[in-house]
Scaffold this active site. Sequence first.
Site, PDB file in Angstrom:
ATOM      1  N   GLY A  47      52.064 108.387  62.362  1.00 35.82           N
ATOM      2  CA  GLY A  47      53.328 108.910  61.861  1.00 35.82           C
ATOM      3  C   GLY A  47      53.854 107.957  60.810  1.00 35.82           C
ATOM      4  O   GLY A  47      53.121 107.604  59.887  1.00 35.82           O
ATOM      5  N   SER A  49      55.499 104.210  60.575  1.00 34.40           N
ATOM      6  CA  SER A  49      55.722 103.041  61.439  1.00 34.40           C
ATOM      7  C   SER A  49      57.171 102.547  61.409  1.00 34.40           C
ATOM      8  O   SER A  49      57.702 102.123  62.442  1.00 34.40           O
ATOM      9  CB  SER A  49      54.754 101.920  61.068  1.00 34.40           C
ATOM     10  OG  SER A  49      54.839 101.617  59.698  1.00 34.40           O
ATOM     11  N   CYS A  79      46.790 104.497  63.834  1.00 35.58           N
ATOM     12  CA  CYS A  79      47.383 104.488  62.484  1.00 35.58           C
ATOM     13  C   CYS A  79      48.756 103.815  62.494  1.00 35.58           C
ATOM     14  O   CYS A  79      48.828 102.600  62.663  1.00 35.58           O
ATOM     15  CB  CYS A  79      47.419 105.901  61.922  1.00 35.58           C
ATOM     16  SG  CYS A  79      47.477 105.891  60.123  1.00 35.58           S
ATOM     17  N   ARG A 106      49.670  97.679  55.845  1.00 35.85           N
ATOM     18  CA  ARG A 106      49.978  99.117  55.733  1.00 35.85           C
ATOM     19  C   ARG A 106      49.373  99.672  54.451  1.00 35.85           C
ATOM     20  O   ARG A 106      49.255  98.960  53.457  1.00 35.85           O
ATOM     21  CB  ARG A 106      51.495  99.331  55.707  1.00 35.85           C
ATOM     22  CG  ARG A 106      52.202  98.889  56.956  1.00 35.85           C
ATOM     23  CD  ARG A 106      53.699  99.034  56.824  1.00 35.85           C
ATOM     24  NE  ARG A 106      54.104 100.431  56.765  1.00 35.85           N
ATOM     25  CZ  ARG A 106      55.345 100.828  56.482  1.00 35.85           C
ATOM     26  NH1 ARG A 106      56.284  99.952  56.217  1.00 35.85           N
ATOM     27  NH2 ARG A 106      55.640 102.106  56.462  1.00 35.85           N
ATOM     28  N   ARG A 136      46.667 107.715  54.710  1.00 33.87           N
ATOM     29  CA  ARG A 136      47.480 106.557  54.299  1.00 33.87           C
ATOM     30  C   ARG A 136      47.370 105.445  55.341  1.00 33.87           C
ATOM     31  O   ARG A 136      48.356 104.896  55.824  1.00 33.87           O
ATOM     32  CB  ARG A 136      48.941 106.952  54.069  1.00 33.87           C
ATOM     33  CG  ARG A 136      49.129 107.863  52.865  1.00 33.87           C
ATOM     34  CD  ARG A 136      50.582 108.214  52.637  1.00 33.87           C
ATOM     35  NE  ARG A 136      51.182 108.899  53.763  1.00 33.87           N
ATOM     36  CZ  ARG A 136      51.010 110.189  54.032  1.00 33.87           C
ATOM     37  NH1 ARG A 136      50.255 110.928  53.225  1.00 33.87           N
ATOM     38  NH2 ARG A 136      51.581 110.741  55.068  1.00 33.87           N
ATOM     39  N   HIS A 172      42.510 108.602  62.920  1.00 38.10           N
ATOM     40  CA  HIS A 172      43.173 109.569  63.795  1.00 38.10           C
ATOM     41  C   HIS A 172      42.197 110.384  64.648  1.00 38.10           C
ATOM     42  O   HIS A 172      41.904 111.531  64.313  1.00 38.10           O
ATOM     43  CB  HIS A 172      43.962 110.575  62.936  1.00 38.10           C
ATOM     44  CG  HIS A 172      45.178 110.019  62.298  1.00 38.10           C
ATOM     45  ND1 HIS A 172      46.412 110.045  62.891  1.00 38.10           N
ATOM     46  CD2 HIS A 172      45.343 109.430  61.092  1.00 38.10           C
ATOM     47  CE1 HIS A 172      47.316 109.499  62.090  1.00 38.10           C
ATOM     48  NE2 HIS A 172      46.692 109.117  60.986  1.00 38.10           N
ATOM     49  N   GLU A 174      42.742 111.992  67.206  1.00 36.96           N
ATOM     50  CA  GLU A 174      43.421 113.190  67.745  1.00 36.96           C
ATOM     51  C   GLU A 174      43.331 114.359  66.768  1.00 36.96           C
ATOM     52  O   GLU A 174      43.693 115.480  67.132  1.00 36.96           O
ATOM     53  CB  GLU A 174      44.879 112.860  68.096  1.00 36.96           C
ATOM     54  CG  GLU A 174      45.839 112.701  66.929  1.00 36.96           C
ATOM     55  CD  GLU A 174      45.713 111.369  66.190  1.00 36.96           C
ATOM     56  OE1 GLU A 174      44.758 110.608  66.452  1.00 36.96           O
ATOM     57  OE2 GLU A 174      46.563 111.096  65.322  1.00 36.96           O
TER      58      GLU A 174
HETATM   59  N1  GLN Z   1      51.284 104.754  56.200  1.00 36.27           N
HETATM   60  C1  GLN Z   1      51.968 105.034  57.431  1.00 36.27           C
HETATM   61  C2  GLN Z   1      52.865 103.866  57.839  1.00 36.27           C
HETATM   62  O1  GLN Z   1      52.886 102.860  57.208  1.00 36.27           O
HETATM   63  C3  GLN Z   1      50.981 105.321  58.538  1.00 36.27           C
HETATM   64  C4  GLN Z   1      50.271 106.629  58.269  1.00 36.27           C
HETATM   65  C5  GLN Z   1      49.772 107.340  59.478  1.00 36.27           C
HETATM   66  O2  GLN Z   1      50.149 107.069  60.617  1.00 36.27           O
HETATM   67  N2  GLN Z   1      48.956 108.351  59.242  1.00 36.27           N
HETATM   68  O3  GLN Z   1      53.579 103.991  58.790  1.00 36.27           O
END
Ligand code: GLN
Length: 193
Positions: A47, A49, A79, A106, A136, A172, A174
Amino acid sequence: MTRIGVLALQGDFHEHIQALESLGVETSEVRLPMHLEGLDGLIIPGGESTTIVKLGDLYGFREAIRVELDRGMALWGTCAGMIVIANELTDDRPTPFGYVDMKVSRNWFGRQVDSFEQDIAIAGMEGGPYHCVFIRAPAVASLGDSVEVLANFDGITPVAVRSGKIMATAFHPELTDDTRVHEMFIALARNGR
Ligand code: GLN
């Protein structure tokens, strides 16, 4: 029966719940620290962070999760979840919860390749390489002696690690039908609380 909770403050917690249910474990959405009680394992999903840390601190999860880890609960961050559980980030924000001796970067894979998929071998996993979905995604910039690398992106960049009963993946699992990483985590969680 093994009980696995998924932190449901923000992000793709629903997909984790579905994967866990398909494997026949008891699952629950964790929205308040009291929901951690009696869990064998907790997943912090992907999600954003900064949002997960902000909401998590609002509800007191930083300390509550630490208490459950000391009691033997297993933990897996995917992630954004990997970012949240790190000791340190290369970025100024957020201030991670700090359960794993690793420094995480990140958006490691940059803008030009925001999202991609790649087959990667995971240590201890049978059945061939795992199809990893990166969105990402972060990566591990450095890690302590207590942390074992389970998968490398390019031979030098860790994207899956384990430290005791804590796992972190930059990708991911999931979002695929391949439940092998979830099975790995369930085995870790079953391994005595
Ligand atoms: N780039 C997001 C972050 O820094 C993480 C991306 C993801 O959870 N798919 O929170």
